[in-house]
Design a protein around this motif. Structure first.
Motif, PDB file in Angstrom:
ATOM      1  N   LEU A 145       0.828  -1.217   0.000  1.00 30.84           N
ATOM      2  CA  LEU A 145       0.000   0.000   0.000  1.00 30.84           C
ATOM      3  C   LEU A 145       0.863   1.268   0.000  1.00 30.84           C
ATOM      4  O   LEU A 145       0.365   2.376   0.158  1.00 30.84           O
ATOM      5  CB  LEU A 145      -0.947  -0.007   1.201  1.00 30.84           C
ATOM      6  CG  LEU A 145      -1.845  -1.258   1.335  1.00 30.84           C
ATOM      7  CD1 LEU A 145      -2.717  -1.171   2.582  1.00 30.84           C
ATOM      8  CD2 LEU A 145      -2.713  -1.458   0.102  1.00 30.84           C
TER       9      LEU A 145
ATOM     10  N   LYS B   5       3.514   4.100  -1.742  1.00 31.29           N
ATOM     11  CA  LYS B   5       3.638   4.761  -3.039  1.00 31.29           C
ATOM     12  C   LYS B   5       4.337   3.813  -4.018  1.00 31.29           C
ATOM     13  O   LYS B   5       5.291   3.115  -3.632  1.00 31.29           O
ATOM     14  CB  LYS B   5       4.479   6.034  -2.903  1.00 31.29           C
ATOM     15  CG  LYS B   5       3.795   7.130  -2.096  1.00 31.29           C
ATOM     16  CD  LYS B   5       2.766   7.857  -2.928  1.00 31.29           C
ATOM     17  CE  LYS B   5       2.112   8.975  -2.145  1.00 31.29           C
ATOM     18  NZ  LYS B   5       0.978   9.552  -2.916  1.00 31.29           N
TER      19      LYS B   5
ATOM     20  N   ALA C 255       3.559   1.188  -4.824  1.00 30.20           N
ATOM     21  CA  ALA C 255       3.256  -0.178  -4.367  1.00 30.20           C
ATOM     22  C   ALA C 255       4.488  -0.997  -4.015  1.00 30.20           C
ATOM     23  O   ALA C 255       4.537  -2.198  -4.262  1.00 30.20           O
ATOM     24  CB  ALA C 255       2.398  -0.916  -5.389  1.00 30.20           C
TER      25      ALA C 255
ATOM     26  N   VAL D 249      -3.843  -7.192  -2.533  1.00 32.47           N
ATOM     27  CA  VAL D 249      -3.091  -7.586  -3.712  1.00 32.47           C
ATOM     28  C   VAL D 249      -1.610  -7.521  -3.356  1.00 32.47           C
ATOM     29  O   VAL D 249      -1.073  -6.441  -3.114  1.00 32.47           O
ATOM     30  CB  VAL D 249      -3.400  -6.655  -4.902  1.00 32.47           C
ATOM     31  CG1 VAL D 249      -2.475  -6.936  -6.071  1.00 32.47           C
ATOM     32  CG2 VAL D 249      -4.866  -6.795  -5.317  1.00 32.47           C
TER      33      VAL D 249
ATOM     34  N   GLY E 157       3.172  -4.866  -4.232  1.00 32.09           N
ATOM     35  CA  GLY E 157       1.918  -5.358  -4.792  1.00 32.09           C
ATOM     36  C   GLY E 157       1.836  -5.222  -6.314  1.00 32.09           C
ATOM     37  O   GLY E 157       0.730  -5.145  -6.848  1.00 32.09           O
ATOM     38  N   ASN E 158       2.993  -5.224  -6.974  1.00 26.52           N
ATOM     39  CA  ASN E 158       2.959  -5.057  -8.426  1.00 26.52           C
ATOM     40  C   ASN E 158       2.908  -6.401  -9.143  1.00 26.52           C
ATOM     41  O   ASN E 158       3.907  -7.109  -9.238  1.00 26.52           O
ATOM     42  CB  ASN E 158       4.158  -4.215  -8.878  1.00 26.52           C
ATOM     43  CG  ASN E 158       4.004  -2.765  -8.424  1.00 26.52           C
ATOM     44  OD1 ASN E 158       2.943  -2.174  -8.584  1.00 26.52           O
ATOM     45  ND2 ASN E 158       5.041  -2.201  -7.809  1.00 26.52           N
TER      46      ASN E 158
END
Lengths: 317, 317
Positions: free
Chosen positions: A46, A48, A50, A274, A305-306
């Protein structure tokens, strides 16, 4: 080799605060029941861009003098460091060049460009990457921000566990995935200074277990091209990260591809987050090694989270 | 018909606090730039059982006397209310029976059973559901907790915007999806009392726009079997929720299936949150109606995160 100190971490945190999120710590009673441990997920997915890598990138970029900043920054990466450095440079309004293999996914290229980065393509080999990168730096005089083997980057990553210490008390263990070792080194730097009683575990894919093997034999082993779904963890340790790993890590645990994918899906399903495969390796090793974690309060760094939402790993299983 | 008051909300909040999360409010500069608004996402997908419905269910279950509780609770639902009531009953240690169509997805049935619920199957028709449900209640004497047309449930859902008011100041608008209207009614109840200057918008799929049409004509229109990817929003308004909608909602906006799926994927991609299609309808309508939201501070209730991870809607597009 300059080894960053906790003073560098304090300076880094003050410097980067306007550009990063203090990410939340989330819990799951389902996963607590499953593992018998109390798990505290520090959600850098969460963050910047991710990814926790924004911390180190911002510390490097905002630590430059105005003179240095004019020449811009550069790096080679096809992953979260590329996005993060582009984000950081964009925030400062300076140039950033990223050398990426021509074979990198279009989505990653688009993300870098979206943050204002300039991509210079190389062939997908170490020799081409190094040649192209040298040329870029020679031409622009840009400051090279290494993805992890850089004291500024490690001091930046160290702010993550500094926040975690303020958010959760009484932790027994902190665990994070290990690739090049930037996050683990930052964790070691913070915890060895302000909470030396907390054990630090690293988690690695079996398929890219060069850090685990290095840890056992006592010197750096660097595999050439490991293949794992946890694509953030393919890179080898370097001298600076090795310093921290060797001195402060309790153990490096490994998980198979299936274990990583199952842990990843569990977090999506139960925590509604995610997370990318690299982030799931820690939970996979906790599920696999209950004897270490049972009854303990465990901080888990969710590193990013990418992921490609059109191609999820459990769908090809 | 008893219309719940804000005093009921205060009692509900005290009652349910030990069993729910105060869910975080997250932001996204990407989505702010995209919409021209300042968006504050109240993340009920990170709630217990991954849905705001736990609030109303807990308020109903923990409001029962010991005598009443002995007989258990019952409902008919194949969605988040079924999970949430099962969770709440499990927390109190009382029986819960859920009447579900035999055609409901196995994953939903498993989740109810996982929380300790007992499922009684009916045929997938209203007449069968009502007949089977009457039989269940006649036999057990269980308390019927309606998914939304119940003052206890609405008072429970109202605690969500009560929290939001403590977490974010200066909101101009709050928007939430509308199906039966439980969440919107709770939002109306709270805001009309403690922040009557805030406008309340509801968001609905074009494919299940019975609330929007009701709002226009001034009486309840109930469609029989609307078909939309936003499966939580297929049910019609009832008299209690209609009371709140009619009196306090500024407008009901609609979005197409594609707009909903695109908004859902944007949240997954940019905010790294697993949200269900119903949760995405609000953002879809904000993107569609910039003239309403531009320059405003907007609270968005993300209602839940229960999706089938093996079958994501953008993959069948």
């Amino acid at each position: 080799m300059y080894i960053p100190t906790y003073d560098d971490v304090l300076i880094a945190h003050k410097r980067i605060k306007p550009y990063i999120h203090e990410t939340p710590v989330l819990t799951s009673s389902f996963l607590n029941n499953l593992t018998g441990a109390e798990l505290f997920f520090k959600c850098e997915n969460l963050q910047k861009a991710a990814a926790f890598k924004v911390r180190g990138a911002c510390n490097a970029v905002f630590g430059l003098t105005d003179e240095q900043a004019k020449l811009g920054v550069a790096t080679h990466s096809s992953g979260n460091h590329a996005l993060s450095l582009s984000y950081a440079a964009g925030q400062r309004g300076i140039d950033v060049t990223v050398v990426m293999p021509s074979t990198a996914p279009q989505a990653k290229k688009d993300a870098v460009i979206g943050y204002g980065g300039v991509i210079v393509e190389c062939e997908p080999s170490t020799s081409s990457r190094e040649a192209v990168f040298s040329e870029v730096v020679a031409k622009s005089g840009a400051d090279f921000v290494h993805p992890y083997n850089d004291p500024r980057v490690i001091a930046g990553q160290a702010t993550c566990s500094k926040e975690l210490m303020d958010q959760v008390c009484g932790l027994d263990i902190v665990i994070a995935p290990i690739g090049g070792g930037g996050m683990i080194s930052g964790t070691c730097l913070t915890l060895s200074t302000i909470a030396p009683h907390i054990q630090i575990y690293a988690a690695e894919p079996v398929n890219a277990d060069d850090a685990a093997r290095s840890f056992k034999v006592g010197y750096i082993i660097a595999d050439d091209a490991p293949n794992t779904v946890a694509d953030g963890l393919k890179v080898p340790l370097k001298e600076l990260t090795w310093h921290f790993v060797r001195n402060h890590v309790t153990d490096i645990l490994t998980a198979t591809e299936d274990e990583i994918i199952n842990a990843m899906k569990l977090v999506w399903l139960r925590m509604k987050l995610v997370i990318e495969p690299s982030s799931a390796v820690s939970l996979a090793t906790i599920i696999k090694n209950p004897e270490i974690f049972k009854g303990k309060r465990v901080g888990i760094i969710i590193t990013g989270g990418n992921v490609d939402l059109d191609k999820l790993p459990w769908m090809s299983q």
